[in-house]
Design a protein around this motif. Structure first.
Motif, short mmCIF file in Angstrom:
data_model
loop_
_atom_site.label_atom_id
_atom_site.label_comp_id
_atom_site.label_asym_id
_atom_site.label_seq_id
_atom_site.Cartn_x
_atom_site.Cartn_y
_atom_site.Cartn_z
N LEU A 279 0.85 -1.19 0.00
CA LEU A 279 0.00 0.00 0.00
C LEU A 279 0.89 1.24 0.00
N VAL A 280 0.76 2.08 -1.03
CA VAL A 280 1.67 3.20 -1.23
C VAL A 280 0.88 4.49 -1.41
N TRP A 281 1.40 5.59 -0.83
CA TRP A 281 0.79 6.91 -0.97
C TRP A 281 1.68 7.81 -1.81
N GLY A 282 1.09 8.51 -2.75
CA GLY A 282 1.83 9.46 -3.55
C GLY A 282 2.92 8.79 -4.38
N ASP A 283 3.99 9.55 -4.61
CA ASP A 283 5.10 9.05 -5.44
C ASP A 283 6.23 8.47 -4.62
N LYS A 284 6.09 8.48 -3.29
CA LYS A 284 7.19 8.03 -2.43
C LYS A 284 7.02 6.56 -2.10
N GLU A 285 7.88 5.73 -2.67
CA GLU A 285 7.82 4.29 -2.40
C GLU A 285 8.12 3.98 -0.94
N THR A 286 8.80 4.91 -0.27
CA THR A 286 9.12 4.66 1.13
C THR A 286 7.93 4.91 2.05
N ASP A 287 6.89 5.55 1.52
CA ASP A 287 5.72 5.89 2.33
C ASP A 287 4.66 4.82 2.11
N ARG A 308 -3.00 7.68 7.94
CA ARG A 308 -3.75 8.27 6.84
C ARG A 308 -5.22 8.44 7.21
N ALA A 309 -5.84 9.46 6.63
CA ALA A 309 -7.22 9.78 6.97
C ALA A 309 -8.20 8.96 6.14
N PRO A 310 -9.40 8.70 6.67
CA PRO A 310 -10.42 7.98 5.91
C PRO A 310 -10.69 8.64 4.56
N LYS A 311 -10.91 7.81 3.55
CA LYS A 311 -11.22 8.20 2.17
C LYS A 311 -10.01 8.70 1.39
N GLU A 312 -8.83 8.74 2.02
CA GLU A 312 -7.63 9.13 1.30
C GLU A 312 -7.27 8.04 0.29
N ALA A 313 -6.81 8.46 -0.89
CA ALA A 313 -6.48 7.51 -1.95
C ALA A 313 -5.19 6.77 -1.64
N VAL A 314 -5.13 5.51 -2.07
CA VAL A 314 -3.93 4.69 -1.88
C VAL A 314 -3.74 3.85 -3.14
N THR A 315 -2.48 3.63 -3.51
CA THR A 315 -2.16 2.75 -4.64
C THR A 315 -1.83 1.37 -4.09
N VAL A 316 -2.47 0.35 -4.65
CA VAL A 316 -2.33 -1.01 -4.15
C VAL A 316 -1.60 -1.86 -5.19
N TYR A 317 -0.48 -2.46 -4.77
CA TYR A 317 0.30 -3.33 -5.64
C TYR A 317 0.06 -4.78 -5.22
N LEU A 318 -0.44 -5.59 -6.16
CA LEU A 318 -0.71 -6.99 -5.88
C LEU A 318 0.53 -7.84 -6.18
N ALA A 319 0.55 -9.03 -5.60
CA ALA A 319 1.69 -9.93 -5.78
C ALA A 319 1.83 -10.39 -7.23
N ASP A 320 0.72 -10.39 -8.00
CA ASP A 320 0.79 -10.84 -9.39
C ASP A 320 1.22 -9.74 -10.35
N ARG A 322 -0.19 -6.62 -10.69
CA ARG A 322 -1.20 -5.61 -10.98
C ARG A 322 -1.12 -4.43 -10.01
N THR A 323 -1.45 -3.25 -10.53
CA THR A 323 -1.53 -2.04 -9.71
C THR A 323 -2.95 -1.49 -9.82
N VAL A 324 -3.62 -1.33 -8.67
CA VAL A 324 -5.01 -0.88 -8.68
C VAL A 324 -5.20 0.23 -7.65
N ALA A 325 -6.32 0.92 -7.76
CA ALA A 325 -6.62 2.03 -6.85
C ALA A 325 -7.37 1.53 -5.62
N GLY A 326 -7.15 2.20 -4.51
CA GLY A 326 -7.86 1.87 -3.28
C GLY A 326 -8.09 3.12 -2.45
#
Length: 467
Positions: A279-287, A308-320, A322-326
């Motif tokens: 689970l990643v926020w913004g462009d910072k892979e360390t975050d 992080r606050a409720p409803k804030e966007a997050v980028t989700v990277y799956l093990a297979d 895929r990259t999806v929004a969350g």
């Protein structure tokens, strides 16, 4: 008074002595601050008076609680509390882990030492109730309402920081605090100068009513269970219930699994890896933190300390790959759990819930997460695939770790937080939340805690934050 002025006011008063008028409220202010406060002298004087009145009202009900070490409960301890009824009921924290009926010593600010007993507790929200068993009536404070509190509001903290009261006989001076954020029905986050021994102190509004109890400290912030939690669970607390209901289950009749240990382990690991996400926020892979998908429609169990606050966007990277929004849903800062959700259409790979309560010392477990990996120049970079580690349960239900915590020997690295702990059937039994030093046991919040709080976490109650 606007929020910026309140901030300057709080910086100006600094200490409780200033708050109750022993020094000039404007002494030491810079010229810019004095200009902003000019014309609000009457308002500031009124706040000073309210703080002094609230302190006078609350101080007699602040108590220090101690208990002796015994063979059955282990080492002794110390915490604070607030008397909330004339009969001697004490609102305090639930992290003590003491069973109902345990005898405690209660010290009042007037020097009296009386006897009390432990009633009920709710570890997940860190609330507990005790009661003075000596005859009253006792000085007490009334419950306020955190629903009436807003970010930026001025409140006071009163308690027994240990640097100030080693003899247990003097409640500390009030400290002026500001409400930072809150989920009104559940918790408040306040600014406060924190000292050792502050856990269990009361958070009061300027009418001298109790609105929260000091619990979890994070840098310069402190999280307080809202007083509404005591109202909601008062009957269970009075009855001496451990509301989490986390007691070891009988695993003697567990079903016999087919296949060899190697086959079972391989299947469990494959299942766990497929549902573990980054689970990643913004462009910072360390975050980022790890998480585990637990439903076909994409609910993700994770930790809370991503902040992080409720409803804030997050980028989700799956093990297979895929990259999806969350998006972020609810979280509980006291037991360090949270929920997120994939916002794209599924179904998604997921795992089933197991039971941490059937696991006992020595049982093998599987930890899966996305830790940072060392590279040639000594720096760390985030892993792109989930890492698997095996370990053993070190301790099940324990007072030290807390009723909702399972501890294992799994090796933990930065980035693992929010990852899953799985049994040998690949079922999720806990969420990774921390470790005791670099070589100490790893701590995982039991999945039963997440299940019990699912409705709250999935409801995504918005946080109120300063504008």
């Amino acid at each position: 008074m606007d929020i910026q002025t309140r901030r300057e006011f709080l910086k100006t008063v600094g200490s409780a002595a200033a708050s109750i008028g022993t020094v000039s409220i404007l002494s030491g202010c810079g010229e810019a601050v004095r200009e902003r406060l000019k014309g609000q002298g009457a308002h500031l004087a009124a706040i000073k008076h309210r703080i002094a009145t609230a302190y006078k009202k609350t101080r007699p009900a602040i108590v220090r609680i101690t208990w002796e070490s015994t063979k059955s409960i282990g080492r002794g301890g110390i915490m604070n509390g607030v008397i909330v009824s004339a009969n001697g009921h004490i609102a305090t924290l639930g992290q003590h882990g003491l069973p109902a009926g345990t005898i405690v010593n209660v010290y009042l600010p007037d020097g009296r030492r009386v006897t009390g007993e432990v009633l009920g507790s709710y570890w997940s929200w860190d609330i507990g109730l005790m009661k003075i068993t000596d005859k009253g009536p006792w000085p007490y404070v009334e419950f306020g309402s955190s629903a009436d509190v807003r970010p930026g509001d001025v409140c006071i903290s009163v308690g027994y920081p240990s640097f100030q009261s080693e003899n247990n006989e003097q409640a500390g001076s009030p400290r002026v605090v500001r409400i930072l954020t809150l989920a009104a029905s559940w918790w408040l986050c306040s600014s406060c100068q924190i000292f050792s021994g502050d856990q269990g102190d009361g958070l009061f509004n300027l009418e001298g009513r109790l609105i929260g109890i000091h619990s979890k400290i994070y840098v310069d912030k402190i999280f307080n269970p809202a007083i509404e939690l005591f109202r909601r669970y008062w009957g269970d607390l009075i009855a001496g219930e451990q509301i989490d209901g986390l007691v070891p289950a009988d695993s003697s009749e567990a079903a016999t699994e087919s296949g060899t240990m190697v086959e079972r382990l391989a299947d469990a690991i494959a299942n766990a890896k497929s549902a573990t996400v980054r689970l990643v926020w913004g462009d910072k892979e360390t975050d980022r933190v790890s998480g585990v998908i637990v439903t076909p429609d994409g609910y993700i169990a994770t930790c809370q300390h991503h902040w992080r606050a409720p409803k804030e966007a997050v980028t989700v990277y799956l093990a297979d790959g895929r990259t999806v929004a969350g998006k972020v849903l609810g979280s509980n800062p006291f037991c360090d759990i949270g929920l997120m959700k994939l916002t794209e259409k599924g179904p998604w790979p997921h795992v089933e819930f197991g039971s941490s309560l059937t696991m006992k010392r020595g049982d093998m477990s599987i930890l899966v997460g996305y830790p940072f990996a060392p590279i040639d120049d000594g720096m760390l970079e985030p892993r792109r695939t989930p890492a698997v580690r095996l370990g053993f349960v070190v301790e099940g239900i324990s007072r030290k770790a807390g009723a909702g915590v399972l501890s294992t020997s799994c090796f933990i690295l930065s980035g693992d937080s929010g990852g899953g702990l799985f049994d040998l059937q690949g079922r999720l039994v806990a969420i990774q939340t921390g470790a005791e030093g670099s070589e100490g046991p790893a701590y995982h919040t039991r999945i039963e805690v997440l299940q019990k709080q699912w409705d709250f976490l999935s409801a995504c109650e918005p946080l109120e934050i300063p504008v």
